[in-house]
Design a protein around this motif. Structure first.
Motif, PDB file in Angstrom:
ATOM      1  N   LEU A   9       0.852  -1.183   0.000  1.00 15.74           N
ATOM      2  CA  LEU A   9       0.000   0.000   0.000  1.00 15.74           C
ATOM      3  C   LEU A   9       0.889   1.233   0.000  1.00 15.74           C
ATOM      4  CD1 LEU A   9      -2.636  -1.087   2.693  1.00 15.74           C
ATOM      5  CD2 LEU A   9      -2.673  -1.486   0.219  1.00 15.74           C
ATOM      6  N   LYS A  10       0.665   2.128  -0.972  1.00 16.40           N
ATOM      7  CA  LYS A  10       1.572   3.249  -1.177  1.00 16.40           C
ATOM      8  C   LYS A  10       0.784   4.534  -1.403  1.00 16.40           C
ATOM      9  CE  LYS A  10       4.456  -0.071  -3.704  1.00 16.40           C
ATOM     10  NZ  LYS A  10       5.433  -0.264  -4.804  1.00 16.40           N
ATOM     11  N   LEU A  11       1.455   5.666  -1.198  1.00 12.39           N
ATOM     12  CA  LEU A  11       0.838   6.967  -1.462  1.00 12.39           C
ATOM     13  C   LEU A  11       1.876   7.907  -2.041  1.00 12.39           C
ATOM     14  CD1 LEU A  11      -1.561   9.125   0.626  1.00 12.39           C
ATOM     15  CD2 LEU A  11       0.664  10.073   0.021  1.00 12.39           C
ATOM     16  N   GLU A  12       1.478   8.621  -3.099  1.00 11.11           N
ATOM     17  CA  GLU A  12       2.308   9.697  -3.628  1.00 11.11           C
ATOM     18  C   GLU A  12       1.429  10.685  -4.362  1.00 11.11           C
ATOM     19  OE1 GLU A  12       4.703  11.788  -3.123  1.00 11.11           O
ATOM     20  OE2 GLU A  12       5.978  10.016  -2.813  1.00 11.11           O
ATOM     21  N   TRP A  13       1.897  11.944  -4.462  1.00  6.79           N
ATOM     22  CA  TRP A  13       1.064  13.047  -4.940  1.00  6.79           C
ATOM     23  C   TRP A  13       1.168  13.296  -6.444  1.00  6.79           C
ATOM     24  CZ3 TRP A  13      -2.306  16.091  -2.134  1.00  6.79           C
ATOM     25  CH2 TRP A  13      -2.274  15.922  -0.734  1.00  6.79           C
ATOM     26  N   GLY A  14       0.017  13.572  -7.074  1.00  2.00           N
ATOM     27  CA  GLY A  14      -0.047  14.161  -8.404  1.00  2.00           C
ATOM     28  C   GLY A  14       0.564  13.332  -9.520  1.00  2.00           C
ATOM     29  N   PRO A  15       0.738  13.949 -10.688  1.00 10.97           N
ATOM     30  CA  PRO A  15       1.248  13.228 -11.864  1.00 10.97           C
ATOM     31  C   PRO A  15       2.622  12.607 -11.641  1.00 10.97           C
ATOM     32  CG  PRO A  15       0.294  15.328 -12.519  1.00 10.97           C
ATOM     33  CD  PRO A  15       0.346  15.340 -11.021  1.00 10.97           C
ATOM     34  N   ASP A  16       3.511  13.306 -10.942  1.00 10.09           N
ATOM     35  CA  ASP A  16       4.821  12.735 -10.655  1.00 10.09           C
ATOM     36  C   ASP A  16       4.702  11.535  -9.727  1.00 10.09           C
ATOM     37  OD1 ASP A  16       6.213  14.548 -12.249  1.00 10.09           O
ATOM     38  OD2 ASP A  16       6.374  16.005 -10.620  1.00 10.09           O
ATOM     39  N   GLY A  17       3.704  11.567  -8.858  1.00 13.56           N
ATOM     40  CA  GLY A  17       3.450  10.427  -7.994  1.00 13.56           C
ATOM     41  C   GLY A  17       2.993   9.213  -8.772  1.00 13.56           C
ATOM     42  N   VAL A  18       2.183   9.432  -9.798  1.00  9.12           N
ATOM     43  CA  VAL A  18       1.770   8.334 -10.667  1.00  9.12           C
ATOM     44  C   VAL A  18       3.000   7.691 -11.298  1.00  9.12           C
ATOM     45  CG1 VAL A  18       0.557   7.726 -12.803  1.00  9.12           C
ATOM     46  CG2 VAL A  18      -0.518   9.277 -11.154  1.00  9.12           C
ATOM     47  N   ASP A  19       3.910   8.520 -11.774  1.00  9.88           N
ATOM     48  CA  ASP A  19       5.119   8.000 -12.397  1.00  9.88           C
ATOM     49  C   ASP A  19       5.950   7.197 -11.395  1.00  9.88           C
ATOM     50  OD1 ASP A  19       6.874   7.909 -14.773  1.00  9.88           O
ATOM     51  OD2 ASP A  19       8.255   9.021 -13.496  1.00  9.88           O
ATOM     52  N   ALA A  20       6.051   7.701 -10.167  1.00  5.94           N
ATOM     53  CA  ALA A  20       6.832   7.003  -9.147  1.00  5.94           C
ATOM     54  C   ALA A  20       6.224   5.646  -8.785  1.00  5.94           C
ATOM     55  CB  ALA A  20       6.936   7.871  -7.898  1.00  5.94           C
ATOM     56  N   LEU A  21       4.896   5.544  -8.855  1.00  8.69           N
ATOM     57  CA  LEU A  21       4.200   4.319  -8.450  1.00  8.69           C
ATOM     58  C   LEU A  21       3.687   3.525  -9.640  1.00  8.69           C
ATOM     59  CD1 LEU A  21       2.149   5.589  -5.362  1.00  8.69           C
ATOM     60  CD2 LEU A  21       4.511   4.791  -5.476  1.00  8.69           C
ATOM     61  N   ARG A  22       4.313   3.702 -10.794  1.00 15.27           N
ATOM     62  CA  ARG A  22       3.782   3.084 -12.017  1.00 15.27           C
ATOM     63  C   ARG A  22       3.845   1.565 -12.014  1.00 15.27           C
ATOM     64  NH1 ARG A  22       4.644   4.085 -16.863  1.00 15.27           N
ATOM     65  NH2 ARG A  22       4.655   6.349 -16.634  1.00 15.27           N
ATOM     66  N   GLY A  23       4.560   0.975 -11.082  1.00 19.85           N
ATOM     67  CA  GLY A  23       4.604  -0.480 -11.025  1.00 19.85           C
ATOM     68  C   GLY A  23       3.448  -1.101 -10.277  1.00 19.85           C
ATOM     69  N   CYS A  24       2.556  -0.302  -9.731  1.00 18.10           N
ATOM     70  CA  CYS A  24       1.426  -0.834  -8.957  1.00 18.10           C
ATOM     71  C   CYS A  24       0.404  -1.532  -9.846  1.00 18.10           C
ATOM     72  CB  CYS A  24       0.735   0.285  -8.186  1.00 18.10           C
ATOM     73  SG  CYS A  24       1.683   0.937  -6.802  1.00 18.10           S
ATOM     74  N   ASP A  25      -0.258  -2.523  -9.279  1.00 14.37           N
ATOM     75  CA  ASP A  25      -1.351  -3.196  -9.991  1.00 14.37           C
ATOM     76  C   ASP A  25      -2.567  -2.284 -10.112  1.00 14.37           C
ATOM     77  OD1 ASP A  25       0.138  -5.614 -10.030  1.00 14.37           O
ATOM     78  OD2 ASP A  25      -0.607  -6.123  -8.035  1.00 14.37           O
ATOM     79  N   VAL A  26      -2.790  -1.462  -9.097  1.00 17.62           N
ATOM     80  CA  VAL A  26      -3.969  -0.590  -9.028  1.00 17.62           C
ATOM     81  C   VAL A  26      -3.511   0.809  -8.622  1.00 17.62           C
ATOM     82  CG1 VAL A  26      -6.231  -0.218  -7.977  1.00 17.62           C
ATOM     83  CG2 VAL A  26      -5.354  -2.558  -8.241  1.00 17.62           C
TER      84      VAL A  26
END
Length: 223
Positions: A9-26
């Motif tokens: 379970l992870k959290l990150e902010w905004g578009p850059d956060g999406v990029d940082a967490l791009r390996g997530c299933d959901v």
């Protein structure tokens, strides 16, 4: 290191956060005031939402105007809709959450994958929602309502799926130890809406756990 490896379970902010967490299933987008609240209302009525690029004077983000909306609604947003598009490019399942449907979205996310990233959208510094056009967006401003919305989702997830990163744990702590309704009403974003005569939108947004809708993005449409 910013991908929060080793945590489910992870959290990150905004578009850059999406990029940082791009390996997530959901990936779960949270934009409480007001995109994901509006999405919840439409999908809860059996309708669908097509996210679209924000243009001043185009459509409405106001939840109060969508209480009875059905069918396919095009919903422009400077934050939430953009995040949905960016998240979809990662190949993850993309869900839209707010305070109203945090439990329902958490349950669906846990069914869809093991690693789950929650993306609070935040606000844009200097953005005038009544006059802004493309190019008028400032830097991301982390905001109270989206952090608490993310915390609500992660709190529900913590009983369903995996271990949480420190970033995710802190959001849960904030949600559990805050008078959420008061915080959202009196934070800068909430006050801005109230002062512009949109208090009814805030009223809808601060209702916690009242919806069973779990909007998922399929072929560019939340349903």
């Amino acid at each position: 290191m910013f991908s929060q490896e080793g945590y489910q379970l992870k959290l990150e902010w905004g578009p850059d956060g999406v990029d940082a967490l791009r390996g997530c299933d959901v990936l779960i987008v949270v934009d409480v005031l007001s995109f994901t609240t509006s999405v919840d209302l439409v999908v809860g009525n059996g309708g669908q939402v097509r996210p679209s690029r924000w243009k001043s004077g185009k459509g409405t983000l106001r939840p109060a105007s969508l209480v009875d909306a059905t069918g396919l609604v095009e919903l422009p947003s400077p934050n939430g809709s953009h995040l949905c598009a960016v998240a979809a490019e990662t190949g993850a399942h993309v869900l839209a959450a707010c305070l109203r449907n945090a439990d329902a979205v958490a349950k669906r996310a846990a069914e869809l994958g093991e690693t789950i990233g929650v993306i609070p959208g935040g606000e844009q510094w200097g953005l005038n929602m009544h006059k802004a056009g493309p190019g008028d967006f400032g830097a991301l401003r982390p905001c109270v309502e989206d952090y608490l919305g993310a915390g609500a989702v992660l709190y529900a997830l913590s009983g369903l799926s995996g271990n949480a990163s420190p970033e995710a744990q802190l959001a849960v702590t904030a949600f559990r130890n805050t008078d959420v309704e008061t915080a959202v009403r009196t934070c800068g974003s909430g006050q801005e809406l109230v002062e512009h005569g949109h208090g009814a939108d805030v009223d809808l947004a601060v209702r916690i756990g009242v919806s069973d809708a779990a909007p998922i993005l399929i072929d560019g449409v939340l349903r």
